[in-house]
Design a protein around this motif. Structure first.
Motif, short mmCIF file in Angstrom:
data_model
loop_
_atom_site.label_atom_id
_atom_site.label_comp_id
_atom_site.label_asym_id
_atom_site.label_seq_id
_atom_site.Cartn_x
_atom_site.Cartn_y
_atom_site.Cartn_z
N GLU A 16 0.88 -0.57 -0.31
CA GLU A 16 0.53 0.31 -0.43
C GLU A 16 0.57 1.55 0.22
O GLU A 16 0.06 2.57 -0.28
CB GLU A 16 -0.93 0.29 0.96
N VAL A 17 2.64 1.30 0.55
CA VAL A 17 3.07 2.52 0.34
C VAL A 17 2.92 3.24 -1.47
O VAL A 17 3.04 2.44 -2.39
CB VAL A 17 4.38 2.25 0.67
N PRO A 18 2.96 3.90 -1.37
CA PRO A 18 2.35 4.77 -3.16
C PRO A 18 3.79 5.22 -3.45
O PRO A 18 4.08 5.10 -4.52
CB PRO A 18 2.04 6.52 -1.44
N SER A 19 4.86 5.34 -2.43
CA SER A 19 6.69 5.36 -3.16
C SER A 19 7.73 5.23 -2.27
O SER A 19 7.63 5.77 -1.26
CB SER A 19 7.07 6.69 -3.51
N PHE A 20 8.59 4.69 -2.14
CA PHE A 20 9.28 4.46 -1.62
C PHE A 20 11.05 5.57 -1.22
O PHE A 20 11.89 5.61 -1.35
CB PHE A 20 9.92 2.89 -1.80
N LYS A 21 10.52 6.13 -2.83
CA LYS A 21 11.70 6.75 -3.30
C LYS A 21 11.26 8.75 -2.16
O LYS A 21 12.33 9.85 -2.46
CB LYS A 21 11.31 7.55 -4.87
N LYS A 22 10.12 8.58 -1.64
CA LYS A 22 9.67 9.88 -1.06
C LYS A 22 10.09 9.54 0.91
O LYS A 22 9.32 8.41 1.01
CB LYS A 22 8.90 10.85 -0.94
N TYR A 23 10.21 10.37 0.91
CA TYR A 23 10.12 10.77 2.71
C TYR A 23 8.67 10.41 3.31
O TYR A 23 7.76 10.26 2.89
CB TYR A 23 10.14 12.07 3.19
N PRO A 24 8.96 9.32 4.72
CA PRO A 24 9.73 8.55 5.44
C PRO A 24 10.09 7.05 4.89
O PRO A 24 11.48 6.90 4.83
CB PRO A 24 9.18 8.08 6.79
N PHE A 25 9.34 7.11 3.58
CA PHE A 25 9.72 5.22 2.65
C PHE A 25 10.78 4.99 2.48
O PHE A 25 11.26 3.79 2.67
CB PHE A 25 8.19 4.98 2.20
N HIS A 26 11.42 6.64 1.62
CA HIS A 26 12.86 6.20 0.81
C HIS A 26 13.99 5.81 2.47
O HIS A 26 14.94 5.56 1.91
CB HIS A 26 13.55 7.10 0.83
N ALA A 80 1.66 22.15 16.16
CA ALA A 80 1.90 21.71 14.30
C ALA A 80 1.72 20.10 13.98
O ALA A 80 2.27 19.30 14.83
CB ALA A 80 3.34 22.09 14.42
N GLU A 81 1.54 20.42 12.98
CA GLU A 81 1.24 19.06 12.08
C GLU A 81 2.02 18.75 11.35
O GLU A 81 2.81 18.84 10.52
CB GLU A 81 0.17 19.17 11.49
N THR A 82 3.51 17.71 12.17
CA THR A 82 4.60 17.88 11.17
C THR A 82 5.07 16.31 11.06
O THR A 82 6.10 15.57 10.56
CB THR A 82 6.06 18.12 12.37
N HIS A 83 3.47 15.56 11.83
CA HIS A 83 4.43 14.64 12.01
C HIS A 83 3.85 13.90 10.24
O HIS A 83 2.54 13.73 9.68
CB HIS A 83 3.22 13.62 12.33
N SER A 84 4.71 12.32 10.41
CA SER A 84 5.20 10.80 9.28
C SER A 84 3.56 10.49 8.14
O SER A 84 2.80 10.80 9.55
CB SER A 84 6.18 10.94 8.51
N GLU A 85 2.94 10.39 7.33
CA GLU A 85 1.98 9.50 6.77
C GLU A 85 2.15 7.65 7.66
O GLU A 85 1.60 6.88 7.08
CB GLU A 85 1.13 10.08 5.24
N LEU A 86 3.60 7.92 8.07
CA LEU A 86 3.97 6.37 7.93
C LEU A 86 3.25 5.71 9.01
O LEU A 86 2.59 4.11 8.20
CB LEU A 86 5.13 6.38 8.57
N TYR A 87 1.99 6.54 10.40
CA TYR A 87 1.33 5.47 10.27
C TYR A 87 -0.03 4.81 10.30
O TYR A 87 0.04 4.29 10.36
CB TYR A 87 1.27 6.60 12.06
N HIS A 88 0.51 5.30 8.68
CA HIS A 88 -1.35 5.14 7.88
C HIS A 88 -1.03 3.38 7.32
O HIS A 88 -1.90 2.73 6.93
CB HIS A 88 -1.81 5.74 6.59
N TYR A 89 0.48 2.88 7.04
CA TYR A 89 0.46 2.04 6.36
C TYR A 89 1.20 0.65 7.48
O TYR A 89 2.27 0.32 7.16
CB TYR A 89 1.66 2.63 5.62
N LEU A 90 0.62 0.84 8.48
CA LEU A 90 1.30 0.18 9.98
C LEU A 90 0.34 -0.62 10.25
O LEU A 90 -0.98 -0.19 10.60
CB LEU A 90 2.26 0.45 11.07
N ARG A 91 0.80 -2.24 9.69
CA ARG A 91 -0.32 -2.38 10.74
C ARG A 91 -0.49 -3.41 12.20
O ARG A 91 1.24 -3.01 11.97
CB ARG A 91 -0.79 -4.22 10.02
#
Length: 252
Positions: A16-26, A80-91
């Motif tokens: 489901e990760v949109p791209s492993f080339k962008k933060y934080p997935f890279h 400030a909304e600075t957290h990444s979207e990583l939590y959407h992709y964790l089970r």
């Protein structure tokens, strides 16, 4: 070991990760992540700056329902909304028992948490002040280290899941050892800790797992294998030689 943990493991939903080339997935620690198992007592996330320790810990906390800036599950403030979207992709794989207490301690935003507690207490018209759970004294009226320790000693009550991002940031070595003792007290009260730290003292709890984040990914290590322990030991045991190398200047 797994079945007694409040949080048994996490898994990255890679498909489901949109791209492993962008933060934080890279980040190597994220791009190589499949599943990460947690110790039912203490799990450490360690590594050099920029490896993604805080990013990973933040995602775990937010996925569990904690506020990205810290506190209990009841805190919903946002500076400030600075957290990444990583939590959407964790089970999240939880244990059979749910914790009765929980806290996300984040050193870098602890000031914001202290401010929110003061503001909420000013607005409350009934019930005990929130600050009573932190020792009864405004966290802004203490030194940084004292306010940190007030939360550890007063707010953490046991049977809890405690996620801590660099709790040693304002603690002296003596206080770090006291914190290690406090962790043990709470583990004895059926608590689970997930801790990101740079401190070889804090990561010395014997019944634990240590994951080191590197440019190659994540690997499980012993305390003696961590860069933090190796470098500190080398400096303490060979201080004069290391200082000579560190402070050397090229001759004219």
């Amino acid at each position: 070991m797994e079945m007694t943990a409040y949080l048994r493991s996490i898994a990255l939903l890679r498909e489901e990760v949109p791209s492993f080339k962008k933060y934080p997935f890279h980040l190597p620690a994220i791009s190589s992540l499949d599943q990460l198992k947690f110790h039912p007592k203490v799990t450490y996330i360690v590594g050099e700056n920029g490896m993604g320790k805080s990013t990973l810990l933040e995602a775990v906390a937010v996925a569990l329902g904690f506020n990205a800036e810290g506190g209990t599950l009841n805190f919903t403030f946002s500076t400030a909304e600075t957290h990444s979207e990583l939590y959407h992709y964790l089970r999240m794989v939880r244990g059979v028992t749910r914790p009765r207490d929980g806290f996300f301690f984040r050193a870098e935003s602890y000031y914001n948490l202290a401010t929110e507690i003061d503001a909420l207490d000013r607005e409350m018209s009934f019930g005990p002040p929130i600050i009573e759970s932190y020792g009864g004294r405004s966290l802004h009226m203490m030194s940084h280290g004292e306010s940190f320790f007030a939360a550890f000693m007063n707010r953490f009550g046991g049977r809890g899941l405690y996620i801590m991002d660099e709790p040693e940031a304002a603690l002296s070595p003596y206080r770090q050892m006291a914190m290690l003792s406090r962790i043990h007290d709470l583990v004895e009260k059926h608590s689970q800790f997930i801790i990101s730290t740079h401190s070889p003292i804090l990561m010395a709890y014997p019944d634990s797992l240590i994951y080191q984040l590197t440019a190659e990914g994540i690997r499980q290590v012993s305390l003696e294998e961590t860069d933090h322990f190796i470098i500190m030991k080398e400096f303490v045991n060979n201080r004069e030689r290391m200082l000579k190398e560190l402070l050397a200047r090229e001759e004219d």
